[in-house]
Write a protein that holds these residues in place. Structure first.
Motif, PDB file in Angstrom:
ATOM      1  N   LEU A   2       0.839  -1.208   0.000  1.00  0.00           N
ATOM      2  CA  LEU A   2       0.000   0.000   0.000  1.00  0.00           C
ATOM      3  C   LEU A   2       0.869   1.252   0.000  1.00  0.00           C
ATOM      4  CD1 LEU A   2      -2.646  -1.079   2.708  1.00  0.00           C
ATOM      5  CD2 LEU A   2      -2.855  -1.224   0.211  1.00  0.00           C
ATOM      6  N   LYS A   3       0.441   2.229  -0.790  1.00  0.00           N
ATOM      7  CA  LYS A   3       1.178   3.510  -0.824  1.00  0.00           C
ATOM      8  C   LYS A   3       0.312   4.540  -0.109  1.00  0.00           C
ATOM      9  CE  LYS A   3       4.078   2.161  -4.319  1.00  0.00           C
ATOM     10  NZ  LYS A   3       3.972   0.770  -3.912  1.00  0.00           N
ATOM     11  N   ASN A   4       0.980   5.407   0.638  1.00  0.00           N
ATOM     12  CA  ASN A   4       0.176   6.404   1.353  1.00  0.00           C
ATOM     13  C   ASN A   4      -0.269   7.484   0.369  1.00  0.00           C
ATOM     14  OD1 ASN A   4      -1.209   7.537   3.363  1.00  0.00           O
ATOM     15  ND2 ASN A   4       0.556   8.015   4.678  1.00  0.00           N
ATOM     16  N   GLU A   5      -1.193   7.076  -0.490  1.00  0.00           N
ATOM     17  CA  GLU A   5      -1.642   7.987  -1.556  1.00  0.00           C
ATOM     18  C   GLU A   5      -3.152   8.119  -1.524  1.00  0.00           C
ATOM     19  OE1 GLU A   5       1.831   6.651  -4.711  1.00  0.00           O
ATOM     20  OE2 GLU A   5      -0.213   5.953  -4.997  1.00  0.00           O
ATOM     21  N   GLY A   6      -3.617   9.209  -2.057  1.00  0.00           N
ATOM     22  CA  GLY A   6      -5.071   9.440  -2.144  1.00  0.00           C
ATOM     23  C   GLY A   6      -5.605  10.056  -0.865  1.00  0.00           C
ATOM     24  N   GLU A   7      -6.872  10.377  -0.937  1.00  0.00           N
ATOM     25  CA  GLU A   7      -7.554  10.995   0.211  1.00  0.00           C
ATOM     26  C   GLU A   7      -8.126   9.894   1.104  1.00  0.00           C
ATOM     27  OE1 GLU A   7      -8.849  14.655   0.423  1.00  0.00           O
ATOM     28  OE2 GLU A   7      -6.837  14.646  -0.487  1.00  0.00           O
ATOM     29  N   ILE A   8      -8.337  10.190   2.359  1.00  0.00           N
ATOM     30  CA  ILE A   8      -9.071   9.241   3.208  1.00  0.00           C
ATOM     31  C   ILE A   8     -10.554   9.409   2.882  1.00  0.00           C
ATOM     32  CG2 ILE A   8      -9.713   8.633   5.578  1.00  0.00           C
ATOM     33  CD1 ILE A   8      -6.885   9.374   6.415  1.00  0.00           C
ATOM     34  N   GLU A   9     -11.164   8.308   2.470  1.00  0.00           N
ATOM     35  CA  GLU A   9     -12.590   8.362   2.097  1.00  0.00           C
ATOM     36  C   GLU A   9     -13.414   8.096   3.350  1.00  0.00           C
ATOM     37  OE1 GLU A   9     -12.979   5.704  -1.387  1.00  0.00           O
ATOM     38  OE2 GLU A   9     -10.885   6.228  -1.769  1.00  0.00           O
ATOM     39  N   GLN A  10     -13.974   9.176   3.879  1.00  0.00           N
ATOM     40  CA  GLN A  10     -14.619   9.096   5.208  1.00  0.00           C
ATOM     41  C   GLN A  10     -15.733   8.063   5.294  1.00  0.00           C
ATOM     42  OE1 GLN A  10     -13.891   9.844   8.182  1.00  0.00           O
ATOM     43  NE2 GLN A  10     -12.103  11.016   7.595  1.00  0.00           N
ATOM     44  N   ALA A  11     -16.589   8.001   4.267  1.00  0.00           N
ATOM     45  CA  ALA A  11     -17.737   7.084   4.337  1.00  0.00           C
ATOM     46  C   ALA A  11     -17.267   5.630   4.410  1.00  0.00           C
ATOM     47  CB  ALA A  11     -18.643   7.301   3.130  1.00  0.00           C
ATOM     48  N   VAL A  12     -16.273   5.294   3.585  1.00  0.00           N
ATOM     49  CA  VAL A  12     -15.733   3.925   3.590  1.00  0.00           C
ATOM     50  C   VAL A  12     -15.048   3.654   4.930  1.00  0.00           C
ATOM     51  CG1 VAL A  12     -14.245   2.302   2.357  1.00  0.00           C
ATOM     52  CG2 VAL A  12     -15.299   4.181   1.124  1.00  0.00           C
ATOM     53  N   PHE A  13     -14.304   4.650   5.378  1.00  0.00           N
ATOM     54  CA  PHE A  13     -13.593   4.523   6.655  1.00  0.00           C
ATOM     55  C   PHE A  13     -14.584   4.161   7.763  1.00  0.00           C
ATOM     56  CE2 PHE A  13     -11.804   5.928  10.623  1.00  0.00           C
ATOM     57  CZ  PHE A  13     -10.444   5.668  10.518  1.00  0.00           C
ATOM     58  N   GLU A  14     -15.668   4.912   7.844  1.00  0.00           N
ATOM     59  CA  GLU A  14     -16.666   4.685   8.910  1.00  0.00           C
ATOM     60  C   GLU A  14     -17.311   3.313   8.781  1.00  0.00           C
ATOM     61  OE1 GLU A  14     -16.900   6.441  11.518  1.00  0.00           O
ATOM     62  OE2 GLU A  14     -15.573   8.008  10.740  1.00  0.00           O
ATOM     63  N   GLU A  15     -17.618   2.923   7.559  1.00  0.00           N
ATOM     64  CA  GLU A  15     -18.294   1.640   7.349  1.00  0.00           C
ATOM     65  C   GLU A  15     -17.410   0.465   7.799  1.00  0.00           C
ATOM     66  OE1 GLU A  15     -19.551   1.043   3.265  1.00  0.00           O
ATOM     67  OE2 GLU A  15     -19.583  -1.126   3.683  1.00  0.00           O
ATOM     68  N   LEU A  16     -16.132   0.529   7.417  1.00  0.00           N
ATOM     69  CA  LEU A  16     -15.231  -0.572   7.772  1.00  0.00           C
ATOM     70  C   LEU A  16     -14.885  -0.547   9.262  1.00  0.00           C
ATOM     71  CD1 LEU A  16     -13.059  -0.440   4.560  1.00  0.00           C
ATOM     72  CD2 LEU A  16     -14.443  -2.378   5.281  1.00  0.00           C
ATOM     73  N   LYS A  17     -14.766   0.637   9.792  1.00  0.00           N
ATOM     74  CA  LYS A  17     -14.483   0.758  11.226  1.00  0.00           C
ATOM     75  C   LYS A  17     -15.650   0.181  12.035  1.00  0.00           C
ATOM     76  CE  LYS A  17     -13.621   4.187  14.838  1.00  0.00           C
ATOM     77  NZ  LYS A  17     -12.292   4.401  15.375  1.00  0.00           N
ATOM     78  N   ASN A  18     -16.836   0.416  11.530  1.00  0.00           N
ATOM     79  CA  ASN A  18     -18.037  -0.076  12.189  1.00  0.00           C
ATOM     80  C   ASN A  18     -18.022  -1.592  12.350  1.00  0.00           C
ATOM     81  OD1 ASN A  18     -20.228   0.811  13.414  1.00  0.00           O
ATOM     82  ND2 ASN A  18     -21.411   1.275  11.561  1.00  0.00           N
ATOM     83  N   LYS A  19     -17.536  -2.273  11.319  1.00  0.00           N
ATOM     84  CA  LYS A  19     -17.439  -3.741  11.376  1.00  0.00           C
ATOM     85  C   LYS A  19     -16.512  -4.163  12.517  1.00  0.00           C
ATOM     86  CE  LYS A  19     -18.193  -5.383   6.706  1.00  0.00           C
ATOM     87  NZ  LYS A  19     -17.640  -6.083   5.560  1.00  0.00           N
ATOM     88  N   PHE A  20     -15.415  -3.440  12.601  1.00  0.00           N
ATOM     89  CA  PHE A  20     -14.405  -3.749  13.628  1.00  0.00           C
ATOM     90  C   PHE A  20     -14.987  -3.507  15.025  1.00  0.00           C
ATOM     91  CE2 PHE A  20     -10.585  -2.399  16.100  1.00  0.00           C
ATOM     92  CZ  PHE A  20      -9.839  -3.564  15.981  1.00  0.00           C
ATOM     93  N   VAL A  21     -15.644  -2.370  15.180  1.00  0.00           N
ATOM     94  CA  VAL A  21     -16.237  -2.019  16.481  1.00  0.00           C
ATOM     95  C   VAL A  21     -17.314  -3.044  16.860  1.00  0.00           C
ATOM     96  CG1 VAL A  21     -17.612  -0.268  17.684  1.00  0.00           C
ATOM     97  CG2 VAL A  21     -15.702   0.428  16.240  1.00  0.00           C
ATOM     98  N   THR A  22     -18.123  -3.438  15.880  1.00  0.00           N
ATOM     99  CA  THR A  22     -19.184  -4.420  16.148  1.00  0.00           C
ATOM    100  C   THR A  22     -18.573  -5.736  16.626  1.00  0.00           C
ATOM    101  OG1 THR A  22     -20.482  -3.385  14.425  1.00  0.00           O
ATOM    102  CG2 THR A  22     -21.198  -5.565  15.104  1.00  0.00           C
ATOM    103  N   ALA A  23     -17.467  -6.128  16.010  1.00  0.00           N
ATOM    104  CA  ALA A  23     -16.795  -7.372  16.432  1.00  0.00           C
ATOM    105  C   ALA A  23     -16.335  -7.262  17.889  1.00  0.00           C
ATOM    106  CB  ALA A  23     -15.605  -7.657  15.517  1.00  0.00           C
ATOM    107  N   LEU A  24     -15.714  -6.156  18.239  1.00  0.00           N
ATOM    108  CA  LEU A  24     -15.226  -5.994  19.615  1.00  0.00           C
ATOM    109  C   LEU A  24     -16.396  -5.921  20.597  1.00  0.00           C
ATOM    110  CD1 LEU A  24     -12.405  -3.327  19.144  1.00  0.00           C
ATOM    111  CD2 LEU A  24     -12.132  -5.801  19.353  1.00  0.00           C
ATOM    112  N   ASN A  25     -17.429  -5.220  20.185  1.00  0.00           N
ATOM    113  CA  ASN A  25     -18.580  -5.046  21.081  1.00  0.00           C
ATOM    114  C   ASN A  25     -19.356  -6.329  21.310  1.00  0.00           C
ATOM    115  OD1 ASN A  25     -17.999  -2.428  21.536  1.00  0.00           O
ATOM    116  ND2 ASN A  25     -19.568  -1.576  20.182  1.00  0.00           N
ATOM    117  N   GLY A  26     -19.183  -7.313  20.442  1.00  0.00           N
ATOM    118  CA  GLY A  26     -19.864  -8.600  20.608  1.00  0.00           C
ATOM    119  C   GLY A  26     -19.004  -9.540  21.432  1.00  0.00           C
TER     120      GLY A  26
END
Ligand code: AMP
Ligand code: ZN
Length: 471
Positions: A340-364
Motif C-alpha cells: 500500500l502507498k500512502n496515496e489518495g484521500e481518506i474516504e470518510q464514508a468507507v472509513f466509517e463503514e469498515l471501522k463499524n465492522k471492527f467495532v461491532t466485532a469488539l462489542n460482541g
C-alpha cells in the motif's frame, strides 16, 4: 460493549459504575518461573479487552498484582509455597527469584505488545492491608482462628459457588492432588486468610501479625490490592478460567463480607491454551515460553495473531502446525500492507463503514477473530490506499500486531534488495519487452524473455508492471 459475565452466565451490556473511569483488576503472575505461552494467552486477551475499552472511548485504570508469596502448590491451602519451591530449585532467595521472574514476565509482555497495567503491586508490599482486612473479618464473625491459622468461614455466606457453570475439572482444583483434609476447618470450603502454621515451617517470608508471625493466604492479596488502588467498587475483574475457583470465588467471599456490599460487577475469564496432549505445564514436556518460540525463529507477533484468531471463551490448542499457519497468515498480512502507498484521500464514508465492522466485532463479547476478519475486509475494499492505511493503524491500536511498522520494515527491505540488484541494462530489456507486448509484437517479447532467462533472470508480471529477479 457486550461482555460475557461469569457470575450471571450471560452476555451483558457493559456499564461502568462511573462512566469517566473503568476500574479493571487482573490477577498477575506467580513469579516462581517463566510464564508459559498459556499464561500469556490470558494476558494477551486481557490486554485486548483493556485496549478495546480505551478504543471505545473509556478511560481505564488497570491494576495487577504480582504473586510473590502465599500461592501454594495445590491452589488450595496445602502444599509448599510455589515461590519457595522456585528459590530452592535455583539456589536463590525468594526475593531474588521474584525480581528475576517479574522482569522476565514484563520482558515477555513487551515482546507480545501487552501494555503494562497502570499499577503493578507485588503482594509482599501490602501486609498491613491484609492484616486490616483479616482483623475486620474476625471482628464481624466472618472468620475464625484455629490451629494457628485464620480461616474464612464460608458458612456465613448466602452463596459460595458464584461461578456455577464451570467444568467439574476447573472447580476441582482445590480438592485435586490427593489433598489432605485440614482438620482445623469448620467447613470443607473454608480457606486460609493468614497462616502461622503450615506443614512447611521453612516458609522464607514471614511478618508479624496479631495472630503470630506468618504470611497471607493467596486470595487475600487480590482483594486488598484491588481495593487499595481502585476502591470499594470494581467494574471488571479478569483472569484465567482456572482462577474462577477457588481463587476468585474466595476473593468475592472475603471482599463482599468485608465491604458489606457487592464488590465487582463483571468477571472476565479467559479459557485455556492446551497442548495436543492436554493441560499446558511448566514441568511436563516442552516448557513453552516466548523465548523458546523466538529461539525456533518465530516472531512473537505471530503468536499474538494466533491468539486473536480464536475467541477468548474457547479452549485453544497449541501445536507447531497451528502456529505455522498463524505465521503464514501474519506474513501475508504484512506483505499485503507493504504494497500500500500512502496515496489518495481518506474516504470518510468507507472509513466509517469498515471501522463499524471492527467495532461491532469488539462489542460482541470481544470477538477478536471477527475483528481480524474486519482487517482482511479493509485489504479487500475498493478504496484509496490512504483509507486502508488509516484503518489498519486505527485497528492496530487494539490488535497491537505492529502491522504498519512491520510492513514499513518489509518495504524498506524489499527496496534495499531491489537497489542492491539494480541493473539498468536489464531494466532496459524489461522495458523493451513491455513495449513489444504493447505493440502486440509477441515474437520480440518472447525473444527478450528467453534472452533474459538464459542470463538467469526471471520476469514477473504484476499489476504494477513487469518486475524481474535473479533465479
Ligand atoms: P499463575 O502464574 O499460575 O498465577 O497464572 C497466571 C495466569 O495464567 C492466571 O490468570 C491463570 O489463570 C492463567 N493460566 C494458567 N494456565 C493457563 C493456560 N493453560 N491457558 C491460559 N491461561 C492460563
Ligand atoms: Zn488474583
Amino acid at each position: 460493549m457486550y461482555l460475557y459475565n461469569s457470575t450471571t452466565h450471560k452476555k451483558e451490556l457493559f456499564v461502568p459504575n462511573n462512566p469517566e473511569l473503568v476500574k479493571m483488576y487482573t490477577c498477575g503472575p506467580t513469579v516462581y518461573h517463566y510464564a508459559h505461552i498459556g499464561n500469556l494467552r490470558t494476558y494477551i486477551m486481557e490486554d485486548v479487552l483493556e485496549k478495546a475499552l480505551r478504543y471505545c472511548g473509556y478511560n481505564v485504570k488497570r491494576v495487577m498484582n504480582i504473586t510473590d508469596v502465599g500461592h501454594l502448590a495445590s491452589d488450595a491451602d496445602t502444599g509448599e509455597d510455589k515461590m519457595l519451591k522456585g528459590a530452592k530449585r535455583e539456589n536463590k532467595t525468594v526475593m531474588e527469584i521474584a525480581r528475576y521472574y517479574t522482569d522476565a514476565f514484563f520482558a515477555d509482555c513487551e515482546k507480545l505488545n501487552i501494555k503494562r497495567p497502570d499499577v503493578v503491586e507485588p503482594a509482599t508490599n501490602c501486609i498491613d492491608e491484609y492484616i486490616d482486612m483479616v482483623s475486620r473479618l474476625l471482628e464481624t464473625g466472618k472468620a475464625y482462628f484455629a490451629g494457628g491459622n485464620v480461616y474464612f468461614d464460608t458458612s456465613t455466606l448466602e452463596k459460595y459457588y458464584v461461578f456455577g457453570d464451570h467444568d467439574e475439572e476447573d472447580l476441582a482444583v482445590g480438592v485435586r492432588e490427593g489433598v489432605e483434609e485440614d482438620s482445623n476447618k469448620k467447613n470443607k470450603n473454608d480457606f486460609v486468610l493468614w497462616f502461622t502454621k503450615s506443614k512447611f515451617e521453612d516458609q522464607a517470608l514471614k511478618w508479624d501479625s496479631p495472630w503470630g508471625v506468618g504470611y497471607p493466604g493467596w486470595h487475600i492479596e487480590c482483594s486488598c490490592i484491588s481495593m487499595k488502588h481502585l476502591g470499594e467498587d470494581l467494574d471488571i475483574h479478569a483472569g484465567g478460567i482456572d482462577n474462577a475457583f477457588p481463587h476468585h470465588t474466595n476473593e468475592i467471599a472475603q471482599s463482599e463480607s468485608y465491604l458489606g456490599h457487592k464488590w465487582c460487577n463483571y468477571w472476565f475469564h479467559v479459557h485455556h491454551l492446551n497442548t495436543e496432549g492436554g493441560k499446558m505445564s511448566k514441568s511436563k514436556g516442552e516448557f513453552l515460553t516466548v523465548s523458546l518460540l523466538e529461539s525456533k525463529g518465530y516472531d512473537p507477533m505471530a503468536y499474538r495473531l494466533f491468539c486473536l484468531q480464536s475467541h477468548y471463551r474457547r479452549n485453544l490448542v497449541f501445536s507447531w502446525e497451528n502456529l505455522d499457519n498463524a505465521v503464514v497468515a501474519y506474513d501475508k498480512l504484512v506483505a499485503k500492507i507493504a504494497t500500500l502507498k500512502n496515496e489518495g484521500e481518506i474516504e470518510q464514508a468507507v472509513f466509517e463503514e469498515l471501522k463499524n465492522k471492527f467495532v461491532t466485532a469488539l462489542n460482541g463479547d470481544l470477538n477478536t477473530s471477527l475483528a481480524v476478519t474486519a482487517l482482511y475486509d479493509v485489504l479487500k475494499a475498493k478504496c484509496s490506499d490512504a483509507t486502508k492505511l488509516a484503518l489498519i493503524a486505527d485497528f492496530d491500536a487494539v490488535l497491537s500486531l505492529n502491522l504498519i511498522a512491520a510492513a514499513q520494515k518489509l518495504a524498506a527491505k524489499q527496496a534495499e534488495e531491489e537497489a542492491a540488484n539494480a541493473d539498468p541494462e536489464i531494466d532496459a530489456l524489461v522495458a523493451q519487452r513491455t513495449e513489444a507486448k504493447k505493440a502486440k509484437n509477441w515474437a520480440e517479447a518472447d525473444r527478450i524473455r528467453d534472452e533474459l532467462k538464459a542470463r538467469g533472470i526471471e520476469i514477473i508480471d504484476t499489476p504494477q508492471g513487469a518486475k524481474w529477479r535473479k533465479v
